[in-house]
Design an enzyme around this catalytic site. Structure first.
Site, PDB file in Angstrom:
ATOM      1  N   LYS A  53      69.814  -1.919  14.190  1.00  0.00           N
ATOM      2  CA  LYS A  53      69.317  -1.545  13.064  1.00  0.00           C
ATOM      3  C   LYS A  53      69.618  -1.795  12.052  1.00  0.00           C
ATOM      4  CE  LYS A  53      67.714   1.421  16.940  1.00  0.00           C
ATOM      5  NZ  LYS A  53      68.239   2.959  18.133  1.00  0.00           N
ATOM      6  N   GLN A  97      70.723   7.940  16.691  1.00  0.00           N
ATOM      7  CA  GLN A  97      70.813   7.261  18.553  1.00  0.00           C
ATOM      8  C   GLN A  97      70.794   7.446  19.473  1.00  0.00           C
ATOM      9  OE1 GLN A  97      69.875   4.349  17.968  1.00  0.00           O
ATOM     10  NE2 GLN A  97      70.226   4.072  20.664  1.00  0.00           N
ATOM     11  N   ASP A 120      61.420   7.556  14.606  1.00  0.00           N
ATOM     12  CA  ASP A 120      61.592   7.575  16.178  1.00  0.00           C
ATOM     13  C   ASP A 120      60.143   8.130  16.697  1.00  0.00           C
ATOM     14  OD1 ASP A 120      63.669   5.603  16.876  1.00  0.00           O
ATOM     15  OD2 ASP A 120      65.157   7.111  17.209  1.00  0.00           O
TER      16      ASP A 120
END
Ligand code: NAD
Length: 286
Positions: A53, A97, A120
């Site tokens: 990422k 994460q 997200d």
């Protein structure tokens, strides 16, 4: 002829377009999009995702801010960091994460992120906005599925869609997106009865299960679009999807491979969400 949906090529194209967009706009607005990536602990799979990422951000011209916290960090320390990032103007997107260690409550963490920076798409506000069909930050994997279907002109409106899997990160939001696009949607899961027969009704079959090769030809109506979200390792350690690709690709009208299908699209959508959040924060509408 079965269409093989090339997510790798499509993701590369989107990333290139985003890099150009960011290059042009950041010069004009004297601002660059920024993404904060928080990792708690050193889970090897998470470390690979986080590294990918960050690298994708840098290639696109997004500034990445990495926060690697020890596994023992307290929930309140993590919440403090999120609060600092919520108030940092250089940061347009924040992602933590997953999974986080057991002593940290995932829902509390995800809910602490400013919904405007929730790239997200896991914050309850964004989940709620998606469910009422309102513009919002949509979680990246479902957004990637939709983007692929649009890019390949695969029909959605009026189609029968069966989603296998009801997780908050894939199954439910992808079902919401399909509904928003006017498909008739059924969500199937581990307690669903007569699953193959139900799936055979689908014009669009989306598998988000986490079981290698679970979806065989017995599940697939000839000509159906088959989207494979699964990422699994088979006995030989090879990355495979939830769909038995070799056999199903002979029956499907269109199909995503694994690897090279939905996976690369997820990162592309993360970058796209970050740019969207940055534009909104800076009032960039052109
Ligand atoms: P999850 O474990 O949270 O959910 C799996 C779902 O599958 C559950 O809702 C469960 O009811 C259903 N299921 C399990 N066994 C079943 C069965 N026998 N019959 C019918 N349904 C069954 O998983 P998830 O987080 O939604 O991920 C699903 C898969 O997608 C995993 O392989 C994961 O690695 C992959 N994934 C890929 C991406 C990507 O970027 N491509 C992103 C997220 C997840």
């Amino acid at each position: 002829m079965t269409k093989i949906i090339d997510g790798k090529a499509l993701a590369a194209k989107i990333r290139q377009e985003l890099a150009e967009e960011i290059g042009a706009l950041s010069a004009r607005y004297e601002s660059k999009p920024g993404l904060a990536v928080i990792q708690v602990g050193a889970d090897p799979a998470s470390s690979i995702y986080v590294r990918n990422k960050k690298r994708a951000c840098e290639e696109a011209g997004i500034v990445s801010f990495g926060y690697d916290l020890p596994a023992e960090v307290s929930q309140s320390e993590l919440l403090e960091l999120i609060e600092t990032l919520n108030n940092d103007e250089r940061v347009n997107g924040i992602l933590c994460q997953l999974p986080v260690p057991d002593h940290i409550d995932e829902f509390t963490i995800l809910s602490a992120i400013d919904p405007a920076k929730d790239v997200d798409g896991f914050h309850p506000v964004n989940v709620g906005l998606l469910s009422i069909g309102h513009d919002c930050l949509v979680s990246c994997t479902p957004a990637g599925v939709l983007e692929m279907m649009h890019a390949y002109d695969l029909p959605i409106e009026g189609q029968r869609c069966v989603v296998i899997g009801r997780s908050n990160i894939v199954g439910k939001p992808v079902a919401q997106l399909m509904l928003k696009e006017h498909a008739t949607v059924t969500i199937a899961h581990s307690r669903t009865k007569n699953l193959p027969a139900l799936c055979r009704e689908a014009d669009i079959l989306i598998a988000a299960i986490g079981r290698a090769g679970f979806v065989t030809t017995d599940f697939v109506k000839p000509g159906a679009t088959v989207i494979d979200v699964g990422i699994n390792r088979n006995e030989e350690g090879k990355v495979v999807g939830d769909v038995a690709f070799d056999e199903v690709s002979k029956v499907a009208g269109a199909i995503t491979p694994v690897p090279g299908g939905v996976g690369p699209m997820t990162i592309a959508m993360l970058l796209k969400n970050t740019v969207k959040a940055w534009r909104k924060a800076n009032g960039i509408i052109e």
